[in-house]
Design an enzyme around this catalytic site. Structure first.
Site, mmCIF file in Angstrom:
data_model
loop_
_atom_site.group_PDB
_atom_site.id
_atom_site.type_symbol
_atom_site.label_atom_id
_atom_site.label_comp_id
_atom_site.label_asym_id
_atom_site.label_seq_id
_atom_site.Cartn_x
_atom_site.Cartn_y
_atom_site.Cartn_z
ATOM 1 N N ASP A 292 -6.334 -2.213 2.150
ATOM 2 C CA ASP A 292 -6.101 -1.721 3.507
ATOM 3 C C ASP A 292 -4.773 -0.987 3.596
ATOM 4 O O ASP A 292 -3.928 -1.053 2.685
ATOM 5 C CB ASP A 292 -6.122 -2.872 4.509
ATOM 6 N N HIS B 249 -9.590 2.638 -0.629
ATOM 7 C CA HIS B 249 -9.539 2.018 0.699
ATOM 8 C C HIS B 249 -10.662 1.000 0.898
ATOM 9 O O HIS B 249 -10.642 0.229 1.864
ATOM 10 C CB HIS B 249 -9.640 3.109 1.767
#
Length: 411
Positions: free
Chosen positions: A378, A374
């Site tokens: 995204d 992450h």
């Protein structure tokens, strides 16, 4: 002449290997290029060939960690090759026979009278024994509360089997050292969990369209391409390549404060080998046809199975595909293969009822999982990437084959 055999460098950045197995014994005669040992590096298991013919003297034990360039054995090139015939043993001299000694009559020892058992010796009363036998409980498993520790009827009635008492089954254990490869895999997995912001997103794929194409062309494909089968991996690899091109952040890596993006797709494919999990790389998968992908995966899988995989085969890779479905896995959260930023988990195919145009139909369904870092990917990119894979697999002829399946399969 005595030749010193040193550990060759198995690849860049590798400074140490471990002697996994000696394939010869100390004092054996070996032929040039004969495999004499298997050595583990932190990336692969490799064979060590003899550099000359002669009598070998081992200088390292199995399990020893040795530096690249260190001497591990000596080969006496002047040593003669043993003949094929069995060696005749020299006749053994017979030892002089000793006359048998006359046995003296044994004196009978006075028999000791056994003291009669009493209830205090943990021997239950007849009534208590009957109850214990019915419960299949040994008297030694309970403590008596009667006078002198005797087991009473009440003790037997209240007794329950001990769940923690060994019942005669094997309880052995074995301690063995992990191979260098296994230790490195463990280290990388822990590193991936600790040093990445790893999340997993899921989706499901209706495999009916892929199955229709495979069933229609698989026999012709195999006959045309010399025994190469049309499997699921080529469809998934094609779908992954398409998704990586649509979402290039998934095909990127973090290097300190920088992001490295690639304009090529080197797909790492997790395969199971005799030494554990291997992840060889299919280079430039975006340029390969269905036949090219299947042939390369087959080649790499055979090399992994036969222990011939090299460090170069597993170096690099921009994205990984792991197929846990071949072992029966229905759903999992695969761990990122660092320094990559994403890994796709495939799972087994199960027929399930789903809604299609307002009607319930049964179709072969597969859950797919994308684990991603992450820090660089995204939620929008991760979900969109997995949806793109789903779209490609549910419409393979149009999105993966350019509208012409026969041409794409080179038939």
């Amino acid at each position: 002449m005595v030749l010193e055999m040193k550990v060759p460098s198995p690849g860049e950045s590798i400074t140490e290997v471990e002697i996994a197995t000696w394939l010869v014994k100390d004092g054996d005669y070996v032929e040039k290029d004969q495999a004499i040992a298997e050595v583990d590096s932190d990336k692969a298991t490799l064979e060590l060939p003899a550099e000359a013919s002669g009598i070998i003297t081992l200088k390292a034990e199995e399990g020893d960690a040795v530096k690249v360039g260190q001497v591990v054995c000596l080969i006496d090139t002047d040593g003669a090759k043993p003949s094929g015939g069995a060696k005749e043993e020299a006749p053994k001299e017979e030892a002089p026979k000793e006359e048998p000694k006359k046995e003296e009559p044994k004196k009978e020892e006075p028999k000791k009278e056994e003291a009669p058992k009493s209830y205090a010796e943990n021997a239950p009363s007849p009534a208590a024994r009957k109850i214990l036998d019915e419960k299949n409980i040994k008297p030694s498993e309970i403590s008596g509360t009667g006078k002198g520790g005797r087991i009473t009827k009440d003790d037997a009635v209240n007794a329950t089997p001990s769940m923690g008492t060994p019942t005669g089954g094997n309880r052995g254990s074995e301690r063995s050292k992990l191979s260098m490869l296994r230790r490195k895999v463990a280290e990388r997995l822990v590193s991936a969990k600790n040093e990445t912001a790893m999340l997993t997103t899921f989706n499901e794929v209706n495999m009916t369209p892929v199955n229709l194409v495979r069933n229609k062309y698989k026999d012709e494909f195999k006959a045309k391409h010399g025994g190469v089968s049309l499997g699921y991996m080529s469809f998934f690899t094609k779908a992954v390549v398409r998704a990586l091109q649509l979402f290039p952040d998934v095909n990127s890596m973090i290097d300190g404060d920088y992001k490295i993006s690639y304009d090529f797709c080197d797909i790492s494919v997790a395969v199971s080998g005799p030494k554990g999990l291997m992840v060889p790389v299919v280079r430039n998968a975006e340029t390969l046809s269905f036949r090219g992908i299947e042939a390369e995966i087959k080649r790499l899988a055979i090399r992994a199975r036969d222990g011939q995989i090299t460090v170069d085969d597993m170096t690099g890779g921009t994205f990984t595909i792991s197929n846990g479905g071949v072992f029966g896995s229905m759903l999992s959260t695969p761990i990122i293969n660092p320094p990559q930023s994403g890994i796709l988990g495939m799972h087994n195919i199960i027929e399930r009822p789903i809604a299609v145009n307002g009607k319930v139909e049964i179709h072969p369904m597969m859950y797919v999982a994308l684990s991603y870092d992450h820090r660089i990917i995204d939620g929008r990119e991760s979900v969109g990437f997995l949806v793109a894979i789903k779209e490609g697999l549910e419409n393979p002829e149009e999105l993966l084959m350019g509208g012409n399946a026969k041409k794409a399969l080179e038939l």
